[in-house]
Design a protein around this motif. Structure first.
Motif, mmCIF file in Angstrom:
data_model
loop_
_atom_site.group_PDB
_atom_site.id
_atom_site.type_symbol
_atom_site.label_atom_id
_atom_site.label_comp_id
_atom_site.label_asym_id
_atom_site.label_seq_id
_atom_site.Cartn_x
_atom_site.Cartn_y
_atom_site.Cartn_z
ATOM 1 N N UNK A 27 0.871 -1.087 0.069
ATOM 2 C CA UNK A 27 0.047 0.033 -0.018
ATOM 3 C C UNK A 27 0.854 1.319 0.025
ATOM 4 N N UNK A 28 2.228 1.124 0.100
ATOM 5 C CA UNK A 28 3.119 2.369 0.091
ATOM 6 C C UNK A 28 3.728 2.522 -1.177
ATOM 7 N N UNK A 29 3.390 1.542 -2.274
ATOM 8 C CA UNK A 29 4.083 1.416 -3.472
ATOM 9 C C UNK A 29 3.073 1.775 -4.591
ATOM 10 N N UNK A 30 3.088 3.133 -5.033
ATOM 11 C CA UNK A 30 2.196 3.453 -5.999
ATOM 12 C C UNK A 30 1.957 2.750 -7.224
ATOM 13 N N UNK A 31 3.305 2.193 -7.688
ATOM 14 C CA UNK A 31 3.145 1.328 -9.031
ATOM 15 C C UNK A 31 2.426 0.071 -8.699
ATOM 16 N N UNK A 32 2.688 -0.337 -7.768
ATOM 17 C CA UNK A 32 2.205 -1.731 -7.279
ATOM 18 C C UNK A 32 0.761 -1.773 -7.101
ATOM 19 N N UNK A 33 0.070 -0.348 -6.568
ATOM 20 C CA UNK A 33 -1.200 -0.166 -6.386
ATOM 21 C C UNK A 33 -1.861 -0.007 -7.704
ATOM 22 N N UNK A 34 -1.336 0.656 -8.389
ATOM 23 C CA UNK A 34 -1.841 0.771 -9.940
ATOM 24 C C UNK A 34 -2.132 -0.402 -10.414
ATOM 25 N N UNK A 35 -1.326 -1.330 -10.298
ATOM 26 C CA UNK A 35 -1.541 -2.808 -10.893
ATOM 27 C C UNK A 35 -2.776 -3.408 -10.443
ATOM 28 N N UNK A 36 -3.320 -3.005 -9.155
ATOM 29 C CA UNK A 36 -4.423 -3.502 -8.812
ATOM 30 C C UNK A 36 -5.721 -2.858 -9.562
ATOM 31 N N UNK A 37 -5.641 -1.663 -9.872
ATOM 32 C CA UNK A 37 -6.879 -1.012 -10.702
ATOM 33 C C UNK A 37 -6.749 -2.046 -12.238
ATOM 34 N N UNK A 38 -5.543 -2.130 -12.689
ATOM 35 C CA UNK A 38 -5.363 -2.525 -14.174
ATOM 36 C C UNK A 38 -6.071 -4.196 -13.993
ATOM 37 N N UNK A 39 -5.599 -4.967 -13.079
ATOM 38 C CA UNK A 39 -5.986 -6.478 -13.138
ATOM 39 C C UNK A 39 -7.422 -6.253 -12.765
ATOM 40 N N UNK A 40 -7.883 -5.446 -12.097
ATOM 41 C CA UNK A 40 -9.434 -5.819 -11.842
ATOM 42 C C UNK A 40 -10.538 -5.021 -12.534
ATOM 43 N N UNK A 41 -9.869 -4.050 -13.531
ATOM 44 C CA UNK A 41 -10.578 -3.123 -14.224
ATOM 45 C C UNK A 41 -11.278 -2.201 -13.489
#
Ligand code: AMP
Ligand code: MG
Length: 341
Positions: A38-52
């Motif tokens: 939750x402190x890693x912006x790029x990793x969190x962006x990945x959540x939005x992409x994987x879920x749509x």
């Protein structure tokens, strides 16, 4: 990408992956989550992409104990500690003012953050080992019913995430209760495993956000941005029939077509014979056991997607206790298409 399937003996691997910025499906007591550091912006962006998932729908930060609250939240009221003392670890998310270390992508730019301590040993162990808060929404593809079994995670996320940890079926089965502590009186934004009645025992007065009980009008913005979206829905349109169970069962028996889906309380099995029809009948649980209904609801809604039904009729519990959460998920799955009988 190839998704690794991890067992409960491989929690170090899950924690290392999270720390390195990977996406990991994790079990919780509510539903499976799709976690990232939750402190890693790029990793969190990945959540939005994987879920749509739409970018304006914030995520919940998962922590292993209440003493992590101060790391990510400021101006924490005594009520937050009182709730944590009573209900954590457990299915309760608190909305609090955030500290600057929480990236905007987690909160969708809001100056508040949702925080929760899950009641699942595997989940808390992974977070402790990773030593970072885990940002995680439910692990379903956006709009679909939430995953409550590892097979649901496989259906939605295989090939889209780095790993999925098998923690068995989720105990509660609906997402956490969300309580906003940044307003007076505190406001229930989403009903869940901790009931309104339980919250009132600790907080006294609690308001119910309108998005809990009705659909949002065009342009109307709920306090929990996620409540604005179509949610939890199987492919076939759902109609909720609400009222006394014997009446709603009779109504559905009269109106459901031969090839429709029916989601009914266990007692009414005999009203919906399936031998001679293409009707699909799934069971929500006994009408008097709302905990069982919460546990079963997403599995049942999801199961209709493996059938050819073109319409689904659902019985619905009254709104006392965890019935408020079950009714909310059903009503949202139905886009608030509700028939009162
Ligand atoms: P999910 O885990 O997929 O159920 O999504 C998390 C839910 O928490 C969404 O409905 C969000 O709108 C809600 N949420 C997360 N953070 C906040 C916040 N800071 N304020 C209000 N609601 C929030
Ligand atoms: Mg969700």
């Amino acid at each position: 990408m190839e998704t690794k399937y991890l067992t409960q003996t491989e929690l170090h691997t899950a924690a290392c992956l999270l720390k390195e910025g990977a996406l990991v499906g994790i079990p919780t007591e509510t539903v499976y989550g799709l976690g990232a550091n939750g402190l890693d912006e790029a990793a969190v962006r990945g959540i939005f992409a994987a879920k749509g998932r739409p970018q304006d729908n914030p995520l919940i930060l998962h922590i292993p104990s209440a003493d992590w609250l101060q790391r990510y939240c400021r101006d924490i009221p005594p009520a937050a500690y009182a709730l944590a003392e009573r209900f954590w670890p457990g299915p309760l998310t608190m909305i609090l003012p955030r500290k600057a270390c929480v990236p905007d992508v987690v909160t969708a730019g809001l100056d508040t953050v949702g925080v929760r301590c899950p009641d699942h040993e595997v989940c808390r162990q992974i977070i402790r080992l990773a030593d970072v808060p885990v940002a995680a929404p439910s692990g379903n593809r956006s709009g679909k019913p939430s995953p409550t079994r590892v097979e649901h995670m496989r259906e939605d996320m295989d090939g889209r995430v780095d790993a999925i940890v098998d923690g068995g079926p989720c105990r509660v089965g609906v997402e956490s209760t969300i309580i906003d502590l940044t307003c007076t009186p505190p406001r229930l934004l989403r009903p869940g495993g901790i009931t309104l009645e339980q919250l009132r025992e600790v907080l006294g007065q609690v308001e119910i956000d309108p998005a809990v009980v009705r659909g949002m009008k065009a342009g109307e913005k709920p306090r929990a941005p996620g409540m604005a979206y179509r949610h939890y829905a199987p492919e076939a349109p759902v109609t909720v029939v609400s009222g006394a169970p014997e009446k709603t069962a009779a109504y559905i028996a009269q109106h459901a077509g031969e090839q429709d889906g029916v989601l009914c309380f266990d007692e009414y099995i005999a009203l919906f014979p399936v031998q001679d029809s293409r009707r699909q009948v799934k069971y929500l649980g006994p009408s008097g056991d709302k905990g069982a209904q919460a546990h079963n609801i997403f599995d049942a809604l999801r199961a209709f997607d493996h059938t050819k039904v073109t319409a689904i009729w659902a019985q619905c519990p009254d709104e006392r206790d965890i019935g408020l959460a079950v009714a909310n998920r059903l009503n949202k799955a139905a886009g608030f298409r509700i028939i009162e009988v």
